[in-house]
Motif scaffolding. Structure first.
Motif, PDB file in Angstrom:
ATOM      1  N   UNK A  78       1.417  -1.771  -0.037  1.00  0.00           N
ATOM      2  CA  UNK A  78       0.175   0.298  -0.158  1.00  0.00           C
ATOM      3  C   UNK A  78       1.076   1.598  -0.112  1.00  0.00           C
ATOM      4  N   UNK A  79       0.172   2.528  -0.341  1.00  0.00           N
ATOM      5  CA  UNK A  79       0.771   3.344  -0.472  1.00  0.00           C
ATOM      6  C   UNK A  79       1.275   4.095   0.415  1.00  0.00           C
ATOM      7  N   UNK A 104      -4.024  17.811   0.759  1.00  0.00           N
ATOM      8  CA  UNK A 104      -3.796  17.267   0.333  1.00  0.00           C
ATOM      9  C   UNK A 104      -4.657  16.391  -0.730  1.00  0.00           C
ATOM     10  N   UNK A 105      -3.566  15.375  -1.745  1.00  0.00           N
ATOM     11  CA  UNK A 105      -5.115  14.625  -1.738  1.00  0.00           C
ATOM     12  C   UNK A 105      -4.971  12.488  -1.817  1.00  0.00           C
ATOM     13  N   UNK A 106      -6.042  13.372  -0.785  1.00  0.00           N
ATOM     14  CA  UNK A 106      -5.929  11.688   0.455  1.00  0.00           C
ATOM     15  C   UNK A 106      -6.175  10.893  -0.913  1.00  0.00           C
ATOM     16  N   UNK A 107      -7.055  10.843  -1.531  1.00  0.00           N
ATOM     17  CA  UNK A 107      -7.195   9.818  -2.169  1.00  0.00           C
ATOM     18  C   UNK A 107      -6.622   8.745  -3.179  1.00  0.00           C
ATOM     19  N   UNK A 108      -5.364   9.537  -3.080  1.00  0.00           N
ATOM     20  CA  UNK A 108      -4.246   8.952  -3.978  1.00  0.00           C
ATOM     21  C   UNK A 108      -3.429   8.114  -3.198  1.00  0.00           C
ATOM     22  N   UNK A 139     -14.553   7.736   2.032  1.00  0.00           N
ATOM     23  CA  UNK A 139     -13.234   6.644   1.304  1.00  0.00           C
ATOM     24  C   UNK A 139     -13.052   5.929   2.107  1.00  0.00           C
ATOM     25  N   UNK A 140     -12.518   6.498   3.817  1.00  0.00           N
ATOM     26  CA  UNK A 140     -11.326   5.920   4.639  1.00  0.00           C
ATOM     27  C   UNK A 140     -11.744   5.269   5.623  1.00  0.00           C
ATOM     28  N   UNK A 141     -11.232   4.689   6.378  1.00  0.00           N
ATOM     29  CA  UNK A 141     -11.742   4.116   7.384  1.00  0.00           C
ATOM     30  C   UNK A 141     -10.717   3.839   8.368  1.00  0.00           C
ATOM     31  N   UNK A 142     -11.212   4.591   9.761  1.00  0.00           N
ATOM     32  CA  UNK A 142     -10.619   4.474  10.693  1.00  0.00           C
ATOM     33  C   UNK A 142     -10.231   3.642  11.307  1.00  0.00           C
ATOM     34  N   UNK A 152      -5.727   5.486   9.139  1.00  0.00           N
ATOM     35  CA  UNK A 152      -6.822   5.700   7.660  1.00  0.00           C
ATOM     36  C   UNK A 152      -6.251   4.343   6.823  1.00  0.00           C
ATOM     37  N   UNK A 153      -7.301   4.073   6.837  1.00  0.00           N
ATOM     38  CA  UNK A 153      -6.979   2.730   4.917  1.00  0.00           C
ATOM     39  C   UNK A 153      -8.814   2.930   3.996  1.00  0.00           C
ATOM     40  N   UNK A 154      -7.654   3.205   3.244  1.00  0.00           N
ATOM     41  CA  UNK A 154      -8.760   3.173   1.347  1.00  0.00           C
ATOM     42  C   UNK A 154      -9.573   2.273   1.721  1.00  0.00           C
ATOM     43  N   UNK A 155     -11.336   2.281   1.997  1.00  0.00           N
ATOM     44  CA  UNK A 155     -11.834   1.471   1.094  1.00  0.00           C
ATOM     45  C   UNK A 155     -11.579   1.023   0.186  1.00  0.00           C
ATOM     46  N   UNK A 156     -11.439  -0.376  -0.278  1.00  0.00           N
ATOM     47  CA  UNK A 156     -11.263  -1.309  -1.555  1.00  0.00           C
ATOM     48  C   UNK A 156     -12.604  -1.019  -2.130  1.00  0.00           C
ATOM     49  N   UNK A 157     -13.475  -0.090  -2.597  1.00  0.00           N
ATOM     50  CA  UNK A 157     -14.211  -0.212  -3.459  1.00  0.00           C
ATOM     51  C   UNK A 157     -14.425   1.295  -3.381  1.00  0.00           C
ATOM     52  N   UNK A 158     -12.977   2.154  -3.153  1.00  0.00           N
ATOM     53  CA  UNK A 158     -13.207   3.507  -3.664  1.00  0.00           C
ATOM     54  C   UNK A 158     -12.363   3.807  -4.761  1.00  0.00           C
TER      55      UNK A 158
END
Length: 158
Positions: A78-79, A104-108, A139-142, A152-158
């Motif tokens: 993961x990035x 910051x573009x967190x979605x990256x 899009x993120x889960x704590x 925070x981890x990006x949810x896979x379906x995002x």
């Protein structure tokens, strides 16, 4: 203050030994060389200790365990977006970027790891805002929160 200065020591030793071997040093007696080396060491330690901020930053291990637990949850592929205090501990990931300030573009990123207790001066005023923004972001889960350490981890379906 946050960089290791110890790697310079071997180069200094080589320079001193080569100067002594060439008989070109201005210090020729062992006692005077040892006194100068101790004086330089004492000066270095004094300057280093003078850089410690009022939180005792260099020696504060109050939430080190929480930081290690959060790092362990970051998967290798993961990035990661994190602060420069944590970055050396996650460098074996393919993408690691420093969080410096918004926007910051967190979605990256797949993971965002922040330690609000030990954020640098540049980040400490803006990082709590980023945490609030990510808590609202669907899009993120704590996935980890302890002692002001947030992962925070990006949810896979995002």
């Amino acid at each position: 203050m946050h960089h290791y200065s110890l790697p310079i020591v071997p180069f200094l030793v080589v320079a001193i030994v080569s100067t002594l071997a060439a008989n070109r040093s201005w210090l020729r007696k062992g006692k005077s060389i040892i006194l100068w080396m101790l004086a330089i060491l004492f000066l270095g330690l004094t300057l280093r200790l003078a850089l410690i901020d009022n939180k005792g930053y260099l020696f504060d291990w109050s939430n080190w365990q929480a930081t290690q637990e959060a790092i362990a949850q970051v998967k290798t592929k993961g990035s990661v977006l994190t602060t420069h205090e944590i970055a050396p501990h996650v460098t074996h990931r393919p993408v690691v970027k420093f969080y410096r300030s918004p926007p910051v573009n967190a979605s990256k990123f797949d993971y965002i790891l922040l330690n609000l207790e030990h954020a640098s001066l540049r980040v400490e005023n803006t990082a709590p805002g980023l945490v609030e923004q990510l808590e609202r972001d669907k899009r993120f889960q704590l996935t980890y929160q302890k002692d002001k350490v947030y992962l925070f981890e990006k949810l896979r379906n995002s």
